[in-house]
Design an enzyme around this catalytic site. Structure first.
Site, PDB file in Angstrom:
ATOM      1  N   LYS A  69     -12.333  -1.546   5.838  1.00 34.23           N
ATOM      2  CA  LYS A  69     -11.457  -2.339   6.443  1.00 34.23           C
ATOM      3  C   LYS A  69     -12.090  -2.642   7.865  1.00 34.23           C
ATOM      4  O   LYS A  69     -11.862  -3.680   8.559  1.00 34.23           O
ATOM      5  CB  LYS A  69     -10.146  -1.752   6.596  1.00 34.23           C
ATOM      6  N   ASP A 108      -1.879   6.621   6.045  1.00 35.10           N
ATOM      7  CA  ASP A 108      -2.762   5.869   5.515  1.00 35.10           C
ATOM      8  C   ASP A 108      -2.987   4.918   6.765  1.00 35.10           C
ATOM      9  O   ASP A 108      -2.268   4.105   6.997  1.00 35.10           O
ATOM     10  CB  ASP A 108      -2.208   4.864   4.436  1.00 35.10           C
ATOM     11  N   TRP A 122       0.846  -1.343  -0.101  1.00 36.00           N
ATOM     12  CA  TRP A 122      -0.301  -0.135  -0.023  1.00 36.00           C
ATOM     13  C   TRP A 122       0.875   1.225  -0.183  1.00 36.00           C
ATOM     14  O   TRP A 122       0.467   2.305  -0.629  1.00 36.00           O
ATOM     15  CB  TRP A 122      -0.926  -0.057   1.191  1.00 36.00           C
TER      16      TRP A 122
HETATM   17  C1  LIG Z   1      -7.253  -1.336   1.379  1.00 28.40           C
HETATM   18  C2  LIG Z   1      -6.272  -0.369   1.457  1.00 28.40           C
HETATM   19  C3  LIG Z   1      -6.056   0.578   0.822  1.00 28.40           C
HETATM   20  C4  LIG Z   1      -6.890   0.894  -0.663  1.00 28.40           C
HETATM   21  O1  LIG Z   1      -8.359   1.266  -0.127  1.00 28.40           O
HETATM   22  P1  LIG Z   1      -9.690   1.659  -1.146  1.00 28.40           P
HETATM   23  O2  LIG Z   1     -10.415   2.311  -0.140  1.00 28.40           O
HETATM   24  O3  LIG Z   1      -9.793   0.262  -1.879  1.00 28.40           O
HETATM   25  O4  LIG Z   1      -8.966   2.691  -2.186  1.00 28.40           O
HETATM   26  C5  LIG Z   1      -5.143   1.486   0.867  1.00 28.40           C
HETATM   27  N1  LIG Z   1      -4.240   1.376   1.971  1.00 28.40           N
HETATM   28  C6  LIG Z   1      -4.395   0.523   2.714  1.00 28.40           C
HETATM   29  C7  LIG Z   1      -3.623   0.436   4.102  1.00 28.40           C
HETATM   30  C8  LIG Z   1      -5.504  -0.577   2.635  1.00 28.40           C
HETATM   31  O5  LIG Z   1      -5.534  -1.512   3.437  1.00 28.40           O
END
Ligand SMILES: *Cc1c(COP(=O)(O)O)cnc(C)c1O
Length: 361
Positions: free
Chosen positions: A196, A172, A103
């Site tokens: 998530k 993130d 990511w």
């Molecule tokens: C799943 C995930 C993403 C992507 O998320 P989207 O909402 O599908 O764009 C980005 N960063 C992390 C750490 C993730 O687990």
């Protein structure tokens, strides 16, 4: 009621059953309006109450100080890979990125197309098995922010402590949102996709330090501007009403269950059950992750052979354990154990792991 499985999927992920049932019960006729919430105006008083409750609860449950606001923006975490540098990087500014896996890599790929960014540390030579210590992160002059991925959902590594290097952090936190307390003073922005830990896909959640909105970039389409979303309380255009409504319900569930402290404690307990199962297997299961960086949300492990792994996964399905296959890019198995995963789920997994190792080890 159909049987529910223990869903270890990395995302979209398992949600609390009472939340799903409540949404089901009120779906067709919301608040006696003769229509569902996804059919009514996002400017209606009924939806507005849902919207404002979700905003307020997101901030309060995560103990965000008054200096922060929360924004609901479509496009998920991926959208934020672009919006962060677009909004924050002005003339002469650089963005620093810590490359800790899948990511982080994606955030770098997108940010590169927008502004002047550099990699301040990479875990490539270590196969992304750990997070850096603060002194390993090399910052350059004129760095506006340091971007980190607090928990690598695929690699299963997390920061136990956030780096305090005198440069604002942008994180993130998709797979750890409202799952652990954070030192807000270090952050300018914290973002993630809802799916998530907090709800269905369809909305990105962005916690932003309000004071930075005075200097974020404005010369771009309005939907991409944080200051616009903040001024409009995340109702600049038709917001993703269903996703926000579900997030609000999950937040209320969290509050009823004891809030952040409880969520953090449960995550530690759940992940320990799985890590213990790995460690008590006499080497049958193996965790590729450095002990210091073990994720509490995504536990990655391998078996002695592909053949045994395939059988393990087949057996897990017969026990109503779903979604344990690791990400295609790293292989192995992965148990994603977000806020709504009950302890009984990981206990059932640990039981299977012990029995399977005893039979095949
Ligand atoms: C799943 C995930 C993403 C992507 O998320 P989207 O909402 O599908 O764009 C980005 N960063 C992390 C750490 C993730 O687990």
């Amino acid at each position: 009621m159909v049987d529910r499985v223990y869903n270890f999927s990395a995302g979209p992920c398992t949600l609390p059953l009472p939340v799903l049932q409540e949404a089901q019960a009120e779906f067709v006729n919301f608040k006696d309006k003769g229509m569902s919430i996804i059919e009514m105006s996002h400017r209606s008083p009924e939806y507005d109450a849902v919207h404002q409750d979700a905003r307020a609860k997101a901030l309060s449950l995560w103990n965000a100080p008054d200096e922060f606001d929360v924004l609901f923006i479509q496009g998920g975490a991926t959208e934020q890979f672009a919006m962060v540098p677009m909004n924050l990087l002005g003339e002469g500014h650089k963005g620093a990125y810590v490359h800790t896996g899948h990511w982080a890599k994606n955030s770098i790929i997108d940010a590169q197309t927008v502004g002047d960014i550099y990699t301040a540390w990479t875990g490539e030579s270590d196969n992304f098995m750990r997070m850096p210590s603060p002194d390993e992160i090399k910052l350059q002059a004129d760095t506006r922010y340091l971007h980190i991925t607090s928990n690598e959902t695929i690699g299963g590594v997390r920061y136990t402590k956030f780096p305090d290097l005198g440069v604002p952090l942008v994180a993130d936190m998709s797979s750890e949102m409202l799952a652990r307390p954070i030192p807000w003073n270090l952050f300018d922005i914290v973002y993630g996709g809802a799916q998530k830990n907090l709800g269905p896909a369809g909305v990105g959640i962005v916690f932003v330090r309000k004071s930075i909105l005075e200097t974020t970039n404005r010369d771009m389409p309005r939907y991409l501007r944080y200051d616009i979303h903040q001024a409009k309380e995340s109702m600049f255009n038709t917001c993703p009403v269903f996703a926000i409504y579900m997030v609000g319900k999950v937040l209320n569930w969290m509050q009823d269950e004891g809030g952040l402290t409880e969520m953090e404690a449960r995550a530690a307990q759940r992940s320990k059950v799985v890590y213990d199962a790995i460690e008590n297997s006499g080497g049958f299961y193996h965790s590729p992750v450095d002990r210091t960086s073990r994720s509490h949300m995504n536990v990655v492990f391998t078996l002695p052979s592909d053949e045994l792994q395939a059988r393990f996964l087949a057996e897990s399905a017969t026990r109503n354990l779903s979604g344990l296959k690791g990400h295609r890019s790293v292989g192995g198995c992965r148990a994603s154990i977000y806020n709504a995963m009950p302890l009984a789920g990981v206990e059932a997994l640990a039981e299977l792991m012990a029995e399977f190792a005893a039979k095949n080890g």
